[in-house]
Design a protein around this motif. Sequence first.
Motif, PDB file in Angstrom:
ATOM      1  N   ALA A 168      -6.510   5.308  -6.952  1.00  0.00           N
ATOM      2  CA  ALA A 168      -6.100   6.057  -5.776  1.00  0.00           C
ATOM      3  C   ALA A 168      -7.264   6.886  -5.248  1.00  0.00           C
ATOM      4  O   ALA A 168      -8.060   7.434  -6.025  1.00  0.00           O
TER       5      ALA A 168
ATOM      6  N   GLN B 172      -7.757  -2.231  -0.615  1.00  0.00           N
ATOM      7  CA  GLN B 172      -8.739  -1.557  -1.457  1.00  0.00           C
ATOM      8  C   GLN B 172      -8.296  -1.571  -2.927  1.00  0.00           C
ATOM      9  O   GLN B 172      -7.186  -1.979  -3.241  1.00  0.00           O
TER      10      GLN B 172
ATOM     11  N   ALA C  68       0.147   5.382  -6.220  1.00  0.00           N
ATOM     12  CA  ALA C  68      -0.372   5.467  -4.855  1.00  0.00           C
ATOM     13  C   ALA C  68      -1.777   4.892  -4.740  1.00  0.00           C
ATOM     14  O   ALA C  68      -2.535   4.861  -5.710  1.00  0.00           O
ATOM     15  N   ASP C  69      -2.086   4.392  -3.546  1.00  0.00           N
ATOM     16  CA  ASP C  69      -3.446   3.955  -3.252  1.00  0.00           C
ATOM     17  C   ASP C  69      -4.236   5.109  -2.639  1.00  0.00           C
ATOM     18  O   ASP C  69      -5.435   5.200  -2.790  1.00  0.00           O
TER      19      ASP C  69
ATOM     20  N   MET D 298       0.845  -1.192   0.000  1.00  0.00           N
ATOM     21  CA  MET D 298       0.000   0.000   0.000  1.00  0.00           C
ATOM     22  C   MET D 298       0.880   1.242   0.000  1.00  0.00           C
ATOM     23  O   MET D 298       1.901   1.287   0.677  1.00  0.00           O
ATOM     24  N   VAL D 299       0.481   2.225  -0.797  1.00  0.00           N
ATOM     25  CA  VAL D 299       1.275   3.449  -0.894  1.00  0.00           C
ATOM     26  C   VAL D 299       0.384   4.650  -0.586  1.00  0.00           C
ATOM     27  O   VAL D 299      -0.722   4.776  -1.127  1.00  0.00           O
ATOM     28  N   ILE D 300       0.863   5.491   0.307  1.00  0.00           N
ATOM     29  CA  ILE D 300       0.190   6.773   0.560  1.00  0.00           C
ATOM     30  C   ILE D 300       1.147   7.865   0.087  1.00  0.00           C
ATOM     31  O   ILE D 300       2.313   7.887   0.497  1.00  0.00           O
TER      32      ILE D 300
END
Lengths: 339, 289
Positions: free
Chosen positions: B265, B261, A315-316, A299-301
């Motif tokens: 994004a 999820q 990004a997620d 997961m990427v923020i």
Amino acid sequence: MSNVFVICELEDGKVVDVSLELLTKGRSLANELNCKLEAVVLGKDLKDIEKQIFPFGADVVHVGDDERLDPFTTLPHNAVIVELFKKEKPQICLLGATTMGRDLGPRISSELFSGLTADCTSLEIGPHTDKKAGKEYTDLLYQIRPAFGGNIVATIINPECRPQMATVREGVMKQEICDANYKGKVKTIDVASILKPEHLVVKVIERHMEKSKVNIKNAPIIVSGGYGMGSKDGFQLLYKLAEVLGAEVGASRAAVDAGYAEHERQVGQTGVTVRPKLYIACGISGQIQHTAGMEESSMVIAINNDPNAPINNVADYVITGDVNDIIPKLIKAYKKNTK
Amino acid sequence: MGLKIIVLAKQVPDTRNVGKDAMKADGTVNRGALPAIFNPEDLNALEQALRLKDKYEGSTVSILTMGPGRAAEIIREGMYRGADGGILLTDRAFAGADTLATSYAIALAIKNMDYDLILAGRQAIDGDTAQVGPQVAEKLRIPQITYAESINSVEKKTVNVLRRLERGVETVESPLPCVVTVNGSAADCRPRNAKLLMKYKHAHTVTELQDSSEDYIDLTADRPYLKIKEVSAADVNADLNWTGLSGSPTKVKSIQNVVFQAKEARVLTADAYEIEELVKELIDNHTIG
């Protein structure tokens, strides 16, 4: 009477945080099970050590004070605890998931043939029905932990064997004084009668404490900063976030070149390739050199003031705005929702 | 002096490589999409073993693994890098073993072998428990040294090991035999060696030979080093009450898949409420906390 036991770990004469966290958890488990909380401390020069432990609600502190128990080596600690447990028959035993707890725990569980679950993130009490055997169990310890690289969360139980053992990492459980004037009993363990020459064959030759090496390759969570952090001081914010999340700090090449971070933190083609569970990219534009080293993160923020930064494509979650504003909010929200 | 070294190794699904394609549409793990690999820290252990073999003439390195038939792959992989051979401990009776039942079976197999030193990776990436090493040591009633960064020397039947702890390092010594578990921060394993690859590519277990096509020429008669030994529960006189599921004190009560999820994004503003909702979501799906 079968009680909840916590094996306490010491550092420079002080009970370490993870042990105090486990005492706090142990107290609440003991309340739920309507039994006592007992602590075990092994080491040398342990006068008054119980004073650090009673406020967390320990009813009994078993103290084994012997110079052969310090520095820690596996075999003598194992021998003393196994002897104690054969006598006391705990129903639950908790240890810190430290290099000591993860060394000692498996040895104890193997000798007592009791199940051990490593690195639990949650501990609860509950029932279990074994339909095949037609058996009902009450008041089992649910040992809840991530497995399979963090992709599943498993609830483990030990229906038959005692003690039910679990290790927990530092910072997972909260630490809370139960009663500053709580009074328990001190029981002295007769260490000399337990230790035999064969327990003392491993010798610590030299010990030397240092700052541990940066290890971003194996970190499950990485907070990474780019040129957009603005300065070396700006990176301090990332260290704060990393500390609360239990993360390592990474950096983009631009940030390393600008001297904001050491080279061993560099993520990307000319740095390290990482695949953490969570990657938080702060002020990183996301050139291909960088994303090649982190795009397999689960997961990427991305936090960036440019809504069109290329990092947003991998990004997620995208948070558009000023890192200096957003990171403190993340820290605050995390603290508020965990402890 | 020659050392007899056993390296405990495990074939594991590559859980580090859970990229987005390894997740099913419902957010659960697509296990089939994960390649089976040599557990990374077991490779670090193998490297320590090979360094001792280089240093002490006459030493041998043998790989011991427990798993299904295809786990023979990692024994070959170890041989390509310098191990002398290996043993595959395989039996349906071992299925469903937790760490304790696994350690029981491995310790029985080791009791039939000649050894000075047992090396293993600190932990395997599918379970991350770090328990099998110490539990094997206990079953064999020998000392253990965990979290090793390097094995400095083996002199006068004593092994000298550098351990990495939370806030420093320590050097410890133990008499042989003992179990040493090696950290991922230790030296990386050397790559495959082309000559060894040629030499051992036809190394097989009996089962693999039986399953291969009829015109496959069995070379093991002339070249005994190509035989990977298979060992069953009966071969090690295992008590079946102590193996597999029945020998496991821990049981899995339930499994919850962590749901990730969709790829699209989600864009948030810097608003404190939105950030807190995100943090709550990450805590709920066990990404953090």
